[in-house]
Design an enzyme around this catalytic site. Sequence first.
Site: not given
Length: 382
Positions: A193, A274, A357
């Site tokens: 993340d 991501e 997170d």
Amino acid sequence: MKLVVQVRLLPTPKQAAALEATLRACNDAANFASVTAFTTGDRREYALRKHTYREVKARGLGAQAAQHVIKKVADAYTTLKAGIRAGNLGPQGCARRIRAESKPIAFRADAAQPFDDRCLSWDHTAATVSIWSTTGWLKNVAFIGSPGQLQTLAVCRKGESDLVCRDGMWFLYATCEIPDVPVTAPDGFVGVDLGIANIATTSDGARHCGKGLNAVRHRNRELRRRLQAKATTSAKRLLKKRRREARFAADTNHTIAKRIVAEAERTGRGIALEDLGGIRDRVRLRKPQRVTLHSWSFHQLGSFIAYKAARHGVAVIRVDPAYTSQTCSACGHVDKANRTDQATFSCTSCGFAEHADVNAARNIASRGVAGWAVSHAADDAA
Ligand SMILES: [Zn+2]
């Protein structure tokens, strides 16, 4: 695998003038050598060198540049010969072919010139080159390129680079050799993340919070473009400072990327990142300007991870990060209220609590598993 990476040089006006004079001198010498090759018929490098080396070198070209000029001329004749043999210039006796064969090959004043490691040195962290010129070495000529290309360049550059002037802009075309490492079938995924307070958090709970990096991230936007247009002392000083900051940021990102890749490799897992296009949609980046302020750093870290992973045969998958911060990684419940504050995730359905997170990274990891299964379903069936 060989590939050519292009970077743009940002010489000062004085450096640009020196580069221009250098290309002209090299190509004048190339034309001299070309005429010699044509009249003597000695078009191979070794023979041509015997006829021309002394004269070419005497034109203010060092030993290296002289050799490159002669090789360039010999190569041009080899290419022409191969082209004629392949019929690229038409059949024997046709006007185009006669024209090409009836006169020496001519080099434009700004034709590309190869530079090897003895006349060109790269400083990848500072993003500068030192390059030989007819008026001496030009030090710290800044260059720019995409993060991915710069990364490839930093790791895989090998051999010669061509100096090219195009539309008044200067470029180096650098040859890179990319080693092929087969991707190991992953046994699970490490989810990563990307964030502001914590630059990278993994699904294992490792939080990488590069100290001082945020300040650098904030300042770096557009500054190169603005600064490099000017060559005043203050602009130069500022540029130097920014380069130092960019170097620091890159070092931090390299370190984080290295740790994450090493951990994935050690545990036989892949890495789920991501999809960076999705950063725009992230809920917790409320202020739109933050996205642009930080995106270069996210991209850099993402590309460093992807690159290092590829070098170690670690699988990398990009996943859609939408709602990863609102979704419970234990039960899958999606709710804005799951996120009690910036740092805390607390599921309103099952009560699962975790650092926000880490929870997001766990969601990214499971999306990685699912995404990999979908994209490799055909492999399993086979
Ligand atoms: Zn839950």
